[in-house]
Design an enzyme around this catalytic site. Structure first.
Site, PDB file in Angstrom:
ATOM      1  N   LYS A  73     -22.530   5.590  46.109  1.00 26.00           N
ATOM      2  CA  LYS A  73     -21.241   6.079  45.619  1.00 26.00           C
ATOM      3  C   LYS A  73     -20.744   5.250  44.435  1.00 26.00           C
ATOM      4  O   LYS A  73     -20.285   5.795  43.429  1.00 26.00           O
ATOM      5  CB  LYS A  73     -20.217   6.083  46.759  1.00 26.00           C
ATOM      6  CG  LYS A  73     -20.558   7.068  47.871  1.00 26.00           C
ATOM      7  CD  LYS A  73     -19.499   7.110  48.957  1.00 26.00           C
ATOM      8  CE  LYS A  73     -19.534   5.908  49.863  1.00 26.00           C
ATOM      9  NZ  LYS A  73     -20.744   5.846  50.699  1.00 26.00           N
ATOM     10  N   THR A 167     -16.221   6.354  53.397  1.00 22.23           N
ATOM     11  CA  THR A 167     -17.154   6.666  54.472  1.00 22.23           C
ATOM     12  C   THR A 167     -16.472   7.478  55.563  1.00 22.23           C
ATOM     13  O   THR A 167     -17.134   7.932  56.489  1.00 22.23           O
ATOM     14  CB  THR A 167     -17.706   5.367  55.102  1.00 22.23           C
ATOM     15  OG1 THR A 167     -16.600   4.576  55.571  1.00 22.23           O
ATOM     16  CG2 THR A 167     -18.499   4.570  54.078  1.00 22.23           C
ATOM     17  N   ARG A 226     -29.643   1.015  49.630  1.00 23.96           N
ATOM     18  CA  ARG A 226     -29.219  -0.384  49.758  1.00 23.96           C
ATOM     19  C   ARG A 226     -30.109  -1.131  50.741  1.00 23.96           C
ATOM     20  O   ARG A 226     -30.507  -2.271  50.516  1.00 23.96           O
ATOM     21  CB  ARG A 226     -27.753  -0.447  50.201  1.00 23.96           C
ATOM     22  CG  ARG A 226     -27.209  -1.873  50.311  1.00 23.96           C
ATOM     23  CD  ARG A 226     -25.781  -1.858  50.807  1.00 23.96           C
ATOM     24  NE  ARG A 226     -24.899  -1.178  49.872  1.00 23.96           N
ATOM     25  CZ  ARG A 226     -23.685  -0.720  50.186  1.00 23.96           C
ATOM     26  NH1 ARG A 226     -23.232  -0.863  51.415  1.00 23.96           N
ATOM     27  NH2 ARG A 226     -22.944  -0.128  49.284  1.00 23.96           N
TER      28      ARG A 226
END
Length: 335
Positions: A73, A167, A226
């Site tokens: 994001k 989230t 990630r």
């Protein structure tokens, strides 16, 4: 508790340098859509919106990016700014405690800035209300003076594109959610997409890796870039100590076994969640508060970090009465 608001301000030319401190001078974040693998639906939609804004020479509509953590994001927010040729300004909602924090930020930047607010669902109500007029009218509704001398004042500010990341989209108030003209959900990545990400990261970090090692990391990265990049660096640590000249499937399997990450990418806490539902609650259903207390993790951590992938990959299901272990989850922890 008051504190200094964390803000990152970058011009369009400078923002490509912001990861240097984290990655030892190596730039892992893609800077443009052409370099960004995966998320094809969201990416193609954003490409269209950016092109339309540039063709009309207008500020781009406000964007809400939502989905599990680690899916890109923040990277997409920076790419939007790069593609628009706009300065980039980043902060986090928990740091915006008062209306004045937000007002000071919005009044300070130049025309057509991309403003990124992480964890936007955590904005205090008073700050959120200040944001409404800023998003719609590019103005701040202020009160000047005190007592009987107080009077309302509408102060114009520069046009901006707000990119909010969350989230927990369900925690956004309806008025705030409705002010985002563009709303995109990011999904977990496929192993093939993660292989592209790992290959690129290995090249940037000068880490030798063969195809089987790359595939093994990608399969165990929980669909999350990630995590894939983190595992790449940790496996390389094991390879260096073992005297290996490149990352292979063998050293990857050894390293991830030491890290307690199994063949499905589940770690110790993931397996604790599944085993607790099976052993203490006969497979469920079990409430999230009871489950969190049983494994010693905060409810928010279970809901935001662990549960999304377990549900996505079919190990866990959610019902009105609580969490239920699926047949796939039961088979996984039985082997």
């Amino acid at each position: 508790m008051g504190g200094e608001v964390r803000v990152e301000r970058f011009t369009a030319a400078e923002q490509t340098q912001d990861d240097a401190a984290v990655e030892g001078g190596k730039q892992l974040r893609p800077q443009f859509f052409a370099d960004y693998p995966g998320q094809e639906r969201t990416k193609n939609n954003l490409i269209t919106y950016v092109k339309a804004a540039r063709l009309r020479d207008e500020v781009m509509d406000h964007v809400l990016l939502h989905g599990p953590p680690g899916l890109g994001k923040t990277t997409l927010a920076r790419i939007i700014a790069n593609e628009l040729g706009m300065p980039f300004f980043a902060t986090s909602a928990p740091g915006l405690e008062k209306q004045g924090d937000l007002a000071g930020i919005l009044a300070s930047f130049e025309q057509r800035t991309t403003v990124f607010v992480d964890e936007i669902h955590r904005l205090p109500k008073t700050v959120e209300e200040t944001l409404y007029a800023a998003m719609e009218d590019f103005a701040l509704d202020l009160v000047v003076g005190q007592g009987q001398a107080a009077r309302p004042l509408k102060m114009p500010i520069a046009e901006f594109t707000l990119v909010g990341a969350t989230t927990r989209v369900s925690l956004l108030s309806r008025p705030l959610l409705s002010r985002f003209g563009i709303q995109e959900r990011l999904e977990f990545y496929s192993p093939a997409e993660l292989e592209q990400i790992v290959t690129r990261a290995a090249g940037v970090l000068n880490i030798p890796i063969n195809a089987s090692g790359c595939a093994e990391i990608s399969r165990r990265a929980r669909g999350t870039p990630r995590i894939a990049n983190r595992l790449l660096r940790r496996v390389w640590d094991f390879a260096v100590v073992a005297g290996d000249k490149e990352i292979t499937q063998q050293i990857t399997a050894h390293a991830l076994r030491c890290l307690e990450i199994d063949r499905g990418g589940l770690d110790r806490v993931d397996r604790a969640i599944l085993c607790t539902i099976r052993d203490r609650h006969q497979g469920g259903p079990v409430g999230i508060d009871t489950l969190s207390a049983s494994i010693g993790e905060e409810r928010k951590t279970v809901e935001e970090v662990y549960e999304p992938f377990l549900v996505y990959d079919g190990y866990l299901s959610r019902s009105p009465r609580g969490r239920v272990l699926t047949s796939r989850g039961a088979e996984h922890i039985a082997t």
